[in-house]
Design a protein around this motif. Sequence first.
Motif, PDB file in Angstrom:
ATOM      1  N   PHE A 465       0.834  -1.211   0.000  1.00 36.44           N
ATOM      2  CA  PHE A 465       0.000   0.000   0.000  1.00 36.44           C
ATOM      3  C   PHE A 465       0.864   1.255   0.000  1.00 36.44           C
ATOM      4  O   PHE A 465       2.022   1.247   0.388  1.00 36.44           O
ATOM      5  N   ASP A 466       0.232   2.349  -0.407  1.00 37.15           N
ATOM      6  CA  ASP A 466       0.923   3.643  -0.509  1.00 37.15           C
ATOM      7  C   ASP A 466       0.366   4.558   0.566  1.00 37.15           C
ATOM      8  O   ASP A 466      -0.814   4.933   0.539  1.00 37.15           O
ATOM      9  N   ALA A 467       1.207   4.980   1.504  1.00 39.31           N
ATOM     10  CA  ALA A 467       0.759   5.835   2.602  1.00 39.31           C
ATOM     11  C   ALA A 467       0.253   7.171   2.091  1.00 39.31           C
ATOM     12  O   ALA A 467      -0.663   7.775   2.670  1.00 39.31           O
ATOM     13  N   ASN A 468       0.835   7.657   0.990  1.00 33.62           N
ATOM     14  CA  ASN A 468       0.397   8.942   0.439  1.00 33.62           C
ATOM     15  C   ASN A 468      -1.014   8.863  -0.106  1.00 33.62           C
ATOM     16  O   ASN A 468      -1.813   9.791   0.046  1.00 33.62           O
ATOM     17  N   ASN A 469      -1.341   7.728  -0.744  1.00 30.16           N
ATOM     18  CA  ASN A 469      -2.690   7.557  -1.270  1.00 30.16           C
ATOM     19  C   ASN A 469      -3.720   7.543  -0.147  1.00 30.16           C
ATOM     20  O   ASN A 469      -4.812   8.107  -0.272  1.00 30.16           O
ATOM     21  N   ILE A 470      -3.356   6.879   0.957  1.00 30.78           N
ATOM     22  CA  ILE A 470      -4.259   6.843   2.114  1.00 30.78           C
ATOM     23  C   ILE A 470      -4.451   8.244   2.642  1.00 30.78           C
ATOM     24  O   ILE A 470      -5.571   8.681   2.955  1.00 30.78           O
ATOM     25  N   PHE A 471      -3.363   8.963   2.716  1.00 28.07           N
ATOM     26  CA  PHE A 471      -3.407  10.333   3.237  1.00 28.07           C
ATOM     27  C   PHE A 471      -4.297  11.220   2.348  1.00 28.07           C
ATOM     28  O   PHE A 471      -5.156  11.959   2.841  1.00 28.07           O
ATOM     29  N   LYS A 472      -4.092  11.111   1.023  1.00 26.84           N
ATOM     30  CA  LYS A 472      -4.865  11.934   0.092  1.00 26.84           C
ATOM     31  C   LYS A 472      -6.338  11.577   0.145  1.00 26.84           C
ATOM     32  O   LYS A 472      -7.217  12.453   0.111  1.00 26.84           O
ATOM     33  N   ALA A 473      -6.597  10.265   0.244  1.00 22.50           N
ATOM     34  CA  ALA A 473      -7.994   9.838   0.311  1.00 22.50           C
ATOM     35  C   ALA A 473      -8.661  10.368   1.576  1.00 22.50           C
ATOM     36  O   ALA A 473      -9.829  10.790   1.565  1.00 22.50           O
ATOM     37  N   PHE A 474      -7.913  10.354   2.658  1.00 25.84           N
ATOM     38  CA  PHE A 474      -8.474  10.795   3.943  1.00 25.84           C
ATOM     39  C   PHE A 474      -8.748  12.308   3.936  1.00 25.84           C
ATOM     40  O   PHE A 474      -9.773  12.781   4.422  1.00 25.84           O
ATOM     41  N   PHE A 475      -7.805  13.073   3.341  1.00 25.89           N
ATOM     42  CA  PHE A 475      -7.928  14.520   3.385  1.00 25.89           C
ATOM     43  C   PHE A 475      -8.608  15.113   2.153  1.00 25.89           C
ATOM     44  O   PHE A 475      -8.609  16.326   1.962  1.00 25.89           O
ATOM     45  N   GLY A 476      -9.150  14.252   1.273  1.00 19.50           N
ATOM     46  CA  GLY A 476      -9.990  14.783   0.198  1.00 19.50           C
ATOM     47  C   GLY A 476      -9.352  14.865  -1.161  1.00 19.50           C
ATOM     48  O   GLY A 476      -9.822  15.609  -2.019  1.00 19.50           O
ATOM     49  N   GLY A 477      -8.262  14.163  -1.421  1.00 17.71           N
ATOM     50  CA  GLY A 477      -7.702  14.089  -2.767  1.00 17.71           C
ATOM     51  C   GLY A 477      -6.616  15.125  -3.016  1.00 17.71           C
ATOM     52  O   GLY A 477      -6.274  15.922  -2.148  1.00 17.71           O
ATOM     53  N   PRO A 478      -6.068  15.159  -4.278  1.00 23.14           N
ATOM     54  CA  PRO A 478      -4.957  16.057  -4.614  1.00 23.14           C
ATOM     55  C   PRO A 478      -5.346  17.525  -4.428  1.00 23.14           C
ATOM     56  O   PRO A 478      -6.459  17.934  -4.732  1.00 23.14           O
TER      57      PRO A 478
END
Length: 496
Positions: A465-478
């Motif tokens: 898994f990619d921690a950045n993807n999780i982070f972006k998904a949690f905080f609403g995307g790019p």
Amino acid sequence: MAAAAECDVVMAAPDGPGELENEEETRREAESFKEQGNAYYAKKDYNEAYNYYTKAIDTCPNNASYYGNRAATLMMLGRFREALGDAQQSVRLDDSFVRGHLREGKCHLSLGNAMAASRCFQRVLELDHKNTQAQQELKNASTVLEYEKIAEVDFEKRDFRKVVFCMDRALEFAPACHRFKILKAECLALLGRYPEAQSVASDILRMDSTNADALYVRGLCLYYEDCIEKAVQFFVQALRMAPDHEKACLACRNAKALKAKKEDGNKAFKEGNYKLAYELYTEALGIDPNNIKTNAKLYCNRGTVNSKLRKLEEAIDDCTNAVKLDDTYIKAYLRRAQCYMDTEQYEDAVRDYEKVYQTEKTKEHKQLLKNAQVELKKSKRKDYYKILGVDKNASEDEIKKAYRKRALMHHPDRHSGASAEVQKEEEKKFKEVGEAFTILSDPKKKARYDSGQDLEEDGLNMGDFDANNIFKAFFGGPGGFSFEASGPGNFFFQFG
């Protein structure tokens, strides 16, 4: 067997032929009884031999050899004290009676009176300096005296095994000595060999139910086996037989004090007064350090008190002392294992539960072992709750809030101006935070994690898994947020 001897009757000169004939008839009758006794003795029918020698004595009571023969018979029957009386009577009637002195010495030695035995054997050598039996018996008496001296010193040194050895050797020459047997039994009890000690004491009590020393030893065995109430009964009985029996008096006093302190401690514990219970159990432990089984229980009880007071390391120490005293004490192992679980010392907990299960293979013990093994396995992987800084019972919202806080704290962009070493460490923590959130935010994954299952065995490769993807998904995307510096070492983030 002593040679036939004429009846040694001292009486006035017969007045006539009739009286002389009566004397001869009595002598012949006594000799007849003696000869019949000899015949039964030769056939090893010692009870019948005893009966006929008694008839001979009753017929002619002043003949030394009759008493000597009956003494020999009583010795064969193991009745050494009675035999001693007959042997002494035989030498009173005839001080030159060598076999009488030998038998008296043998009786004294068998009864454990080596000094008196030595005097008898020395008298034989005065009468017959070449008597090899007396020479050997004198050596035997000296050997017994030596073992007595060694045992006395070793008892003071508390070398009870050595005392048992000495008494066993002495009893080879003095098999009827109650004193030696009692000392051996007492030392066996002090060594924790209670069945052996009780067997010796019981044998003596079968012969002499009023023997205070044997009653004391029986009580001592019960006392050391934590049967304190029964022990007190034996100590009291011993003191009735011998009011000045110092050991019985001390043991009785200790037993009563130990029983009272332990019961008071139990009462305080049941009432929830743990501080008082601790003090009472501690006082009880100071009463008699030799009472291993009772002290093991007291240590375990105090350990339980400490666990209630949340003094878990002290509780572990108390349980450790308990199993040092009694390595079969299951309750102490269980208590210590629970304390190990509570302090997350899972390897030690597994070891204790394994010991318990090997001893008592019950379903309950099997489950306790399994639970400890699961916790041990869990402790060797990443602790996702600890990574997020939440409790194991945290709610879904608490897990989300914790992720938000930790993810922002360790995000690589926040540490872009730090050293390479710091950046690497923060990136690692950022990845772990994402990994923890991935598992704990998913009810099914969380349940498998909590049960101790290996997530990778279930097809979850945490390296994919990619921690950045999780982070972006949690905080609403790019473009959902950005870090900006407001001064050296100070950052804030804003949402787009």
